[in-house]
Design a protein around this motif. Structure first.
Motif, PDB file in Angstrom:
ATOM      1  N   UNK A 160       0.656  -1.267  -0.119  1.00  0.00           N
ATOM      2  CA  UNK A 160      -0.003  -0.016   0.028  1.00  0.00           C
ATOM      3  C   UNK A 160       1.115   1.369   0.005  1.00  0.00           C
ATOM      4  N   UNK A 161       1.986   1.214   0.692  1.00  0.00           N
ATOM      5  CA  UNK A 161       2.890   2.552   1.020  1.00  0.00           C
ATOM      6  C   UNK A 161       3.283   2.652  -0.623  1.00  0.00           C
ATOM      7  N   UNK A 162       3.891   1.631  -1.210  1.00  0.00           N
ATOM      8  CA  UNK A 162       4.407   1.841  -2.494  1.00  0.00           C
ATOM      9  C   UNK A 162       3.363   2.289  -3.738  1.00  0.00           C
ATOM     10  N   UNK A 163       2.113   1.941  -3.308  1.00  0.00           N
ATOM     11  CA  UNK A 163       0.905   2.463  -4.172  1.00  0.00           C
ATOM     12  C   UNK A 163       0.894   4.214  -4.037  1.00  0.00           C
ATOM     13  N   UNK A 164       1.151   4.763  -3.134  1.00  0.00           N
ATOM     14  CA  UNK A 164       1.148   6.097  -2.720  1.00  0.00           C
ATOM     15  C   UNK A 164       2.426   6.716  -3.583  1.00  0.00           C
ATOM     16  N   UNK A 165       3.349   6.135  -3.677  1.00  0.00           N
ATOM     17  CA  UNK A 165       4.443   6.551  -4.444  1.00  0.00           C
ATOM     18  C   UNK A 165       4.342   6.551  -6.074  1.00  0.00           C
ATOM     19  N   UNK A 201      -6.279   5.938   1.726  1.00  0.00           N
ATOM     20  CA  UNK A 201      -5.733   5.534   3.101  1.00  0.00           C
ATOM     21  C   UNK A 201      -6.958   5.513   4.041  1.00  0.00           C
ATOM     22  N   UNK A 202      -7.702   6.604   4.075  1.00  0.00           N
ATOM     23  CA  UNK A 202      -8.738   6.906   5.102  1.00  0.00           C
ATOM     24  C   UNK A 202      -9.684   5.652   4.895  1.00  0.00           C
ATOM     25  N   UNK A 203     -10.209   5.228   3.541  1.00  0.00           N
ATOM     26  CA  UNK A 203     -11.242   4.239   3.525  1.00  0.00           C
ATOM     27  C   UNK A 203     -10.544   2.854   4.088  1.00  0.00           C
ATOM     28  N   UNK A 204      -9.256   2.632   3.800  1.00  0.00           N
ATOM     29  CA  UNK A 204      -8.548   1.481   4.294  1.00  0.00           C
ATOM     30  C   UNK A 204      -8.449   1.641   5.739  1.00  0.00           C
ATOM     31  N   UNK A 250     -11.299 -10.647  16.611  1.00  0.00           N
ATOM     32  CA  UNK A 250     -10.587 -11.259  17.846  1.00  0.00           C
ATOM     33  C   UNK A 250      -9.227 -11.953  17.674  1.00  0.00           C
ATOM     34  N   UNK A 251      -8.563 -11.991  18.628  1.00  0.00           N
ATOM     35  CA  UNK A 251      -7.085 -12.629  18.340  1.00  0.00           C
ATOM     36  C   UNK A 251      -6.205 -12.426  17.294  1.00  0.00           C
ATOM     37  N   UNK A 252      -5.679 -13.237  16.378  1.00  0.00           N
ATOM     38  CA  UNK A 252      -4.975 -12.810  15.386  1.00  0.00           C
ATOM     39  C   UNK A 252      -5.456 -11.695  14.528  1.00  0.00           C
ATOM     40  N   UNK A 253      -6.850 -11.732  14.244  1.00  0.00           N
ATOM     41  CA  UNK A 253      -7.411 -10.663  13.422  1.00  0.00           C
ATOM     42  C   UNK A 253      -7.305  -9.430  14.032  1.00  0.00           C
ATOM     43  N   UNK A 254      -7.289  -9.140  15.267  1.00  0.00           N
ATOM     44  CA  UNK A 254      -6.876  -7.783  15.903  1.00  0.00           C
ATOM     45  C   UNK A 254      -5.653  -7.338  15.945  1.00  0.00           C
ATOM     46  N   UNK A 255      -4.709  -8.183  15.903  1.00  0.00           N
ATOM     47  CA  UNK A 255      -3.239  -8.249  15.845  1.00  0.00           C
ATOM     48  C   UNK A 255      -3.076  -7.654  14.362  1.00  0.00           C
ATOM     49  N   UNK A 256      -3.563  -8.421  13.352  1.00  0.00           N
ATOM     50  CA  UNK A 256      -3.378  -8.120  11.898  1.00  0.00           C
ATOM     51  C   UNK A 256      -4.010  -6.651  11.892  1.00  0.00           C
ATOM     52  N   UNK A 257      -5.003  -5.987  12.383  1.00  0.00           N
ATOM     53  CA  UNK A 257      -5.917  -4.862  12.437  1.00  0.00           C
ATOM     54  C   UNK A 257      -4.837  -3.936  12.913  1.00  0.00           C
ATOM     55  N   UNK A 258      -4.202  -4.038  13.863  1.00  0.00           N
ATOM     56  CA  UNK A 258      -3.267  -3.021  14.735  1.00  0.00           C
ATOM     57  C   UNK A 258      -2.228  -2.682  13.723  1.00  0.00           C
ATOM     58  N   UNK A 259      -1.451  -3.976  13.406  1.00  0.00           N
ATOM     59  CA  UNK A 259      -0.340  -3.672  12.347  1.00  0.00           C
ATOM     60  C   UNK A 259      -0.790  -2.963  11.264  1.00  0.00           C
TER      61      UNK A 259
END
Length: 623
Positions: free
Chosen positions: A509-514, A550-553, A565-574
């Motif tokens: 996603x970051x390279x998409x901005x560039x 980025x706001x929509x994402x 919950x669990x791994x899903x929340x960890x994924x969301x935080x990162x």
């Protein structure tokens, strides 16, 4: 036109420096260590324990690479695995095996000055380090049944105090039934119960000589009891996993009535189950006032306590002789909260007893004014004195206050021990799995390998397609990765395989901005704009598109965090953190680099941005 003020360069430089400082610890690896932690919650981790550990290592001729202490454990770093095992044996020999756990562990191999500013690596989750995972179901019906039993006892005590005659009090499921023989008495009881026990909804049933009052908990009271049971169970489980010597245990709520317990590094599932299911009880006993003189204490410490009494120890190791007779147990405590004495303002613990406990406690305090009463926490067959206050006056009503010689933190600890010695509601394991350490190491290798391959492919594509501006994009992408790792390290987040996947997604996603910025610059150049103006327009006009995407994402990431919950929340935080760092690096950092290189040039005839190389205004030659 394309120049940043000095303060902006300084700001970006400071952010990069801090990010690098907190990301670097993840490269140092880990070293063998031993972790010394108390088995019993009454035992404290202090400088005296640290001294005993140091003396044990010195006596065994073992040199440590450093030691640290926190409120729950002491950790000693060692040179290698062989030294680690020798250190464990030496410390176990010096300490009481029943009081302390000396666990083998791995600690971050960071310099001391980095550890001092909390520059530490990320924790590794269960799927990366290996260990055991449990999903436990809390029996909420069991918690409500226990509450109904307490209310049944409270009603008996209340009706006795009000001299209201009743034929019997029983619990039927989660309801309490009270039988009466005449209507007038039933009305008096309903009024008294409604006034003194507001959490109950009372209904009148039956007729003739078989009149009933049926009390049910109000919905809000049930919700409060369920929430309290869940949180108390979580607190109790957190206390218990300390016995396993786990550095980063995860004990957290999952849904309305489940608890996730993850113990990285633990492979003994049977031992983990034993610890999680362990029970602790609280006992109230009287101090043997006749046999606490120095000679009696010395005889008791030599193994000859007075008949009918036994020797136990207060906090800090002070010996005290107590009578063996248990006058009250922790089953009678319905709640315990830290607070302050209203008269003196000193820290105190406020305890609520059920009906039976209140009656017994009132009698004990009435008959023993001026004497000491000890509260003993019993775990694994051994008792430790939590506190032993002097009885100042008769205490009735089921509300007890413990105060004297306590700090605010000690009051919190005592309240926790009194209410969390045992589980508030039964629990059962509905899911369990074990991840081996070799599989965890393989997951780390594969995860980072895939991340680096993806980063490498992005680098090749950007450099070939956008030339020098592709190099700038890659530098910004590297900064984004450093800042994301630094943020996760500063938050002491637990890295899991879903977290690594989120990092890989963030890079894409970051390279998409560039890409948006570079393509916008190309469009400006094709339309005949000068290179300097094209740079300014490329960044300014691409910003709205970058912000919207980025706001929509980010909204999607927040939704994953809230409802997952669990791994899903960890994924969301990162994922959410990666969006923020990508916007910073893709826009501010990359433009700062371009401004430094091209912003000061008054005559700029060309921009190396791939297949459009402008030498003159309005003309183009192939790259």
């Amino acid at each position: 036109m394309n120049r940043y003020p000095l303060w902006k360069y300084l700001f970006i430089g400071a952010v990069l420096l801090i990010g690098l400082l907190y990301a670097v610890p993840n490269l140092f690896g880990e070293v063998p260590a031993v972790q010394v932690s108390p088995v019993k919650a009454i035992l404290k981790v202090d400088s005296a324990l640290m001294t005993r550990v140091d003396e044990a290592l010195t006596a065994a001729g073992i040199e440590s690479r450093g030691a640290s202490m926190d409120p729950t454990s002491i950790r000693v770093q060692l040179a290698d695995l062989d030294t680690q095992k020798k250190a464990q044996a030496a410390i176990l020999e010096a300490l009481n095996r029943d009081d302390y756990v000396v666990a083998l562990n791995m600690q971050p191999n960071v310099p001391g000055w980095m550890a001092a500013i909390n520059a530490l690596p990320m924790y590794l989750g269960l799927d990366l380090r290996g260990g055991v995972h449990f999903l436990l179901q809390v029996d909420m019906d069991g918690a409500l049944v226990k509450a109904a039993d307490r209310y049944a006892a409270d009603i008996r005590q209340l009706l006795r105090d009000k001299n209201i005659r009743y034929a019997g009090v029983t619990r039927e499921g989660k309801a309490v039934q009270v039988r009466f023989r005449d209507e007038e008495t039933r009305q008096s009881a309903a009024t008294a119960i409604g006034r003194d026990l507001p959490d109950l909804v009372v209904r009148q049933l039956g007729s003739g000589t078989d009149l009933l009052l049926v009390g049910n908990l109000k919905p809000e009271a049930e919700k409060r009891i369920e929430d309290f049971a869940l949180q108390q169970n979580i607190t109790t489980l957190r206390n218990r996993v300390n016995e396993l010597g786990v550095s980063e245990p995860i004990v957290q709520q999952s849904g309305a009535d489940r608890v996730v317990v993850q113990l990285p590094g633990v492979q003994d599932t049977a031992k983990a189950k034993e610890i999680l299911g362990r029970t602790a009880t609280l006992e109230v006993r009287m101090v043997d006032e006749d046999h606490n003189d120095p000679s009696s204490l010395q005889a008791a410490m030599s193994g000859s306590p007075p008949f009918g009494s036994e020797l136990l120890y207060e906090r800090g190791g002070v010996p005290l002789i107590l009578r063996k007779q248990v006058v009250l147990t922790g089953d009678s405590i319905s709640d315990a909260q830290p607070g302050f004495d209203q008269s003196s303002g000193e820290p105190a613990v406020h305890i609520n007893l059920d009906g039976k406990g209140a009656r017994v406690f009132q009698q004990i305090t009435r008959e023993n004014i001026g004497k000491r009463m000890a509260m003993v926490l019993v775990e694994k067959g051994k008792g430790e004195i939590v506190t032993a206050p002097v009885i100042r006056a008769e205490i009735g009503g089921g509300r007890v206050q413990i105060s004297g010689r306590m700090t605010t933190q000690e009051a919190k600890d005592v309240a926790l021990l009194l209410r969390a010695g045992a589980l508030a509601a039964p629990m059962e394991i509905v899911e369990e799995r074990t991840v081996g350490p070799s599989l965890g190491a393989e997951n780390i290798t594969k995860g980072w390998k895939s991340l680096m391959i993806g980063f490498g492919l992005l680098t090749v594509f950007m450099v070939l397609y956008y030339a020098f501006f592709g190099v700038v994009s890659v530098v910004a992408l590297s900064v984004n990765l450093i800042l994301l790792v630094a943020l996760l390290s500063m938050l002491q987040a637990t890295l899991t395989l879903p977290g690594i996947a989120a990092i890989a997604l963030t890079l894409g996603m970051a390279i998409d901005a560039n890409v948006l910025i570079n393509e916008r610059i190309r469009e400006e150049l094709r339309s005949g704009t000068t290179p300097q103006a094209a740079i300014a327009a490329g960044y300014d006009r691409a910003w709205n598109t970058i912000l919207d995407s980025n706001i929509t994402t980010l909204i999607a990431g927040i939704a994953l965090f809230m409802f997952g919950s669990g791994p899903v929340r960890g994924f969301a935080v990162v994922h959410c953190l990666g969006i923020l760092t990508s916007m910073f690096s893709a826009v501010l950092v990359s433009r700062a680099i371009v401004n430094l290189i091209y912003g000061s040039r008054r005559k700029l005839d060309s921009l190396p941005i791939g297949n459009t190389d402008w030498h003159k205004r309005g003309s183009a030659t192939p790259a």
